[in-house]
Design a protein around this motif. Structure first.
Motif, short mmCIF file in Angstrom:
data_model
loop_
_atom_site.label_atom_id
_atom_site.label_comp_id
_atom_site.label_asym_id
_atom_site.label_seq_id
_atom_site.Cartn_x
_atom_site.Cartn_y
_atom_site.Cartn_z
N GLU A 87 -2.48 1.91 6.47
CA GLU A 87 -3.18 2.83 7.38
C GLU A 87 -4.69 2.77 7.21
O GLU A 87 -5.44 3.14 8.11
N HIS A 88 -5.14 2.28 6.07
CA HIS A 88 -6.58 2.31 5.76
C HIS A 88 -7.24 0.93 5.89
O HIS A 88 -8.39 0.75 5.46
N LEU A 89 -6.57 -0.01 6.51
CA LEU A 89 -7.11 -1.38 6.60
C LEU A 89 -7.98 -1.61 7.81
O LEU A 89 -8.63 -2.65 7.92
N GLY A 90 -7.97 -0.69 8.78
CA GLY A 90 -8.80 -0.87 9.95
C GLY A 90 -8.17 -1.77 11.00
O GLY A 90 -8.85 -2.25 11.90
N ARG A 91 -6.88 -2.04 10.88
CA ARG A 91 -6.13 -2.80 11.89
C ARG A 91 -4.73 -2.22 11.99
O ARG A 91 -4.30 -1.49 11.11
N SER A 92 -4.04 -2.53 13.05
CA SER A 92 -2.71 -1.94 13.25
C SER A 92 -1.76 -2.36 12.13
O SER A 92 -1.83 -3.48 11.63
N ALA A 103 -12.44 -2.81 4.94
CA ALA A 103 -11.08 -2.52 4.46
C ALA A 103 -11.08 -2.24 2.96
O ALA A 103 -10.40 -1.32 2.49
N MET A 104 -11.85 -3.01 2.19
CA MET A 104 -11.92 -2.79 0.75
C MET A 104 -12.55 -1.43 0.44
O MET A 104 -12.08 -0.70 -0.45
N LYS A 105 -13.57 -1.07 1.17
CA LYS A 105 -14.20 0.24 0.97
C LYS A 105 -13.22 1.36 1.31
O LYS A 105 -13.15 2.38 0.62
N ASN A 106 -12.47 1.15 2.40
CA ASN A 106 -11.49 2.18 2.80
C ASN A 106 -10.44 2.39 1.73
O ASN A 106 -10.07 3.54 1.42
N LEU A 107 -9.93 1.31 1.14
CA LEU A 107 -8.92 1.44 0.09
C LEU A 107 -9.50 2.11 -1.15
O LEU A 107 -8.85 2.96 -1.77
#
Length: 354
Positions: A264-269, A335-339
């Motif tokens: 959910e936090h990767l920025g893609r579906s 994506a890395m920042k989101n994780l």
């Protein structure tokens, strides 16, 4: 060489004619017919635009613009004249103009084309991805080259000389002759690729790829930075971007976080980032089950675009997951920042390797 009909009682030659004599026009007839049957002159090609001219300060338009299975753009120029005119010069200009096209731009162009031909309900972006066998756009692999196809009733000597010279310098350009014949009220067309000769085509592809790789080696500006990551008490050094995010994703799953929750936090579906099947299965079993599952969804499964080796698959609550390996640029960084920010208790850190 003439073409003959082997009739019951005799062998009859078909009468050689011209498109102009048959009152066939380039745009109204040739172009309309070929756009729906482009494999006649350009196999494994998807037409994404007709009469394309989306550039500033120019009224010039590409007859047909396509893309091949290797994500190369294909400029297709058609002439019904007897010598091909100056179509090679036009095509070179067009190839240069579209050479900077991105995947998103191509998807927009394709969407406009679908509406133009009455297919406005088509999901152009999804169809383009499916044709390429991609789950996500890969700008690093998109439009790395522009191929040129010239289709004409005949080609003048000066045109073929120019084409051969361009081929020697690594330009992927070919001439396809469309010679019409008539029989009663019907029109038959003898379609032959005359440059390069079919028996030389494979060799030419190897030469072109070699020259392209040499150009890429000289001009490659992609970011190949390696990263060190810290996952709790564990540090892993010198990872490429795709492996860094895979290890981070794997770590979170091993800590008990559901794969779909992480995705959910990767920025893609989620369905593009993960492919899952029921049960804890091996790599070979996973491929067969995932392929079957995607086919039922009307999509393809390319295992080269996922971490799906026996040691790479992830198992969680009696399901097996494969994580996408297509990462680069700002998408990876975000994506890395989101994780890192979504799971602060897991103490995720990352930095370029020294």
């Amino acid at each position: 060489m003439p073409i003959y009909e082997f009739a019951t009682e005799e062998i009859r030659p078909l009468i050689k004619t011209t498109f102009s004599q048959m009152q066939m026009q380039e745009r109204r007839d040739l172009q309309r017919l070929l756009r729906a049957n482009i494999s006649v002159v350009a196999p494994d090609t998807l037409v994404i635009a007709e009469e394309f001219g989306d550039w500033d300060e120019s009224r010039r338009r590409i007859d047909l613009l396509g893309i091949d299975r290797d994500a190369n753009l294909v400029v297709i120029e058609l002439k019904r004249t007897e010598d091909g005119g100056h179509m090679e010069l036009q095509a070179i200009r067009y190839a240069a103009m579209v050479s900077t096209m991105t995947f998103d731009q191509a998807a927009d162009v394709f969407d406009h084309y679908q509406a133009q031909i009455g297919n406005s309900d088509t999901d152009a972006r999804a169809e383009l991805l499916d044709f390429l066998g991609w789950e996500e756009p890969d700008e690093d692999a998109f439009a790395q080259d522009v191929r040129i196809v010239l289709a004409s009733a005949e080609f003048a000597l000066e045109l073929t000389t120019s084409v051969l010279w361009l081929i020697e310098r690594g330009i992927d350009i070919r001439c396809v002759r469309l010679q019409p014949y008539k029989y009663d009220s019907r029109v038959f067309v003898d379609v032959q690729q005359i440059i390069p000769l079919p028996e030389m085509a494979e060799y030419q592809v190897r030469v072109t790829k070699k020259k392209r790789k040499e150009r890429e080696a000289r001009s490659d500006t992609r970011d190949w930075t390696s990263y060190d990551i810290i996952l709790g008490e564990r540090k892993i050094s010198g990872l490429r971007k795709r492996h860094a995010i895979y290890q981070t994703f794997r770590y979170l799953v091993e800590q008990g976080v559901a794969p779909k929750k992480v995705a959910e936090h990767l920025g893609r579906s989620i369905d593009r980032a993960l492919v899952s099947v029921n049960g804890e299965v091996s790599a070979n079993e996973f491929y067969l089950l995932a392929q079957e599952k995607r086919q039922k969804m009307g999509r393809s499964f390319d295992r080269t675009r996922f971490f799906c080796g026996d040691e790479e698959l992830l198992h969680f609550e009696n399901c097996t997951y494969a994580f996408i390996n297509q990462w680069g640029g700002s998408n990876w960084l975000q994506a890395m920042k989101n994780l890192r920010d979504a799971f602060p208790d897991q103490r995720i850190q990352f930095a370029p390797s020294e």
